[in-house]
Enzyme design. Structure first.
Site, PDB file in Angstrom:
ATOM      1  N   MET A  58      -4.444 -28.418  49.562  1.00  0.00           N
ATOM      2  CA  MET A  58      -5.442 -28.031  48.582  1.00  0.00           C
ATOM      3  C   MET A  58      -6.142 -29.269  48.030  1.00  0.00           C
ATOM      4  O   MET A  58      -6.103 -29.515  46.834  1.00  0.00           O
ATOM      5  CB  MET A  58      -4.797 -27.258  47.446  1.00  0.00           C
ATOM      6  CG  MET A  58      -4.213 -25.949  47.845  1.00  0.00           C
ATOM      7  SD  MET A  58      -5.518 -24.818  48.262  1.00  0.00           S
ATOM      8  CE  MET A  58      -4.675 -23.290  48.242  1.00  0.00           C
ATOM      9  N   PRO A  59      -6.735 -30.064  48.857  1.00  0.00           N
ATOM     10  CA  PRO A  59      -7.440 -31.220  48.305  1.00  0.00           C
ATOM     11  C   PRO A  59      -8.600 -30.820  47.399  1.00  0.00           C
ATOM     12  O   PRO A  59      -9.316 -29.855  47.677  1.00  0.00           O
ATOM     13  CB  PRO A  59      -7.966 -31.956  49.531  1.00  0.00           C
ATOM     14  CG  PRO A  59      -7.100 -31.518  50.652  1.00  0.00           C
ATOM     15  CD  PRO A  59      -6.739 -30.099  50.327  1.00  0.00           C
ATOM     16  N   HIS A  60      -8.740 -31.585  46.333  1.00  0.00           N
ATOM     17  CA  HIS A  60      -9.886 -31.439  45.430  1.00  0.00           C
ATOM     18  C   HIS A  60     -10.523 -32.814  45.293  1.00  0.00           C
ATOM     19  O   HIS A  60      -9.827 -33.794  45.019  1.00  0.00           O
ATOM     20  CB  HIS A  60      -9.452 -30.935  44.057  1.00  0.00           C
ATOM     21  CG  HIS A  60     -10.563 -30.952  43.051  1.00  0.00           C
ATOM     22  ND1 HIS A  60     -11.605 -30.050  43.103  1.00  0.00           N
ATOM     23  CD2 HIS A  60     -10.804 -31.781  42.008  1.00  0.00           C
ATOM     24  CE1 HIS A  60     -12.441 -30.325  42.101  1.00  0.00           C
ATOM     25  NE2 HIS A  60     -11.978 -31.368  41.427  1.00  0.00           N
ATOM     26  N   SER A  80      -7.116 -29.949  56.669  1.00  0.00           N
ATOM     27  CA  SER A  80      -7.351 -28.902  55.668  1.00  0.00           C
ATOM     28  C   SER A  80      -8.297 -27.840  56.201  1.00  0.00           C
ATOM     29  O   SER A  80      -9.163 -28.119  57.025  1.00  0.00           O
ATOM     30  CB  SER A  80      -7.969 -29.509  54.408  1.00  0.00           C
ATOM     31  OG  SER A  80      -7.141 -30.501  53.863  1.00  0.00           O
ATOM     32  N   SER A 112     -12.117 -28.123  47.577  1.00  0.00           N
ATOM     33  CA  SER A 112     -13.097 -27.975  46.497  1.00  0.00           C
ATOM     34  C   SER A 112     -13.669 -29.350  46.171  1.00  0.00           C
ATOM     35  O   SER A 112     -13.004 -30.369  46.331  1.00  0.00           O
ATOM     36  CB  SER A 112     -12.463 -27.338  45.255  1.00  0.00           C
ATOM     37  OG  SER A 112     -11.340 -28.073  44.832  1.00  0.00           O
TER      38      SER A 112
END
Length: 76
Positions: free
Chosen positions: A1-3, A35, A41
């Site tokens: 869940m990279p942001h 990812s 996001s």
């Protein structure tokens, strides 16, 4: 869940330009992190130049200089 949280000086980017930059950044994470597009996001946060030191450099950059993957070429 990279942001990805992009803090930057005001650039007056259009929504289309922001979309293109966000897609380019997401492509890098998809390639190197594996990812999925749905897990990523991207936020854009304009910071006035006179606020950069107080809002970005001192609280976010300076305490982590030893561990930053890419260090800035400036200091305060």
């Amino acid at each position: 869940m990279p942001h990805i949280d992009v803090k930057h000086f005001p650039r007056n980017l259009s929504e289309e330009e922001k979309k293109i930059v966000a897609e380019d950044l997401a492509a890098v994470l998809k390639k190197h992190f594996g990812s999925s597009n749905d897990s990523l996001s991207v936020a854009f946060n304009e910071i006035q130049p006179e606020r950069w030191k107080d809002e970005v450099y001192d609280p976010i950059i300076k305490p982590h200089l030893d561990t930053l993957a890419k260090k800035p070429g400036y200091s305060y």
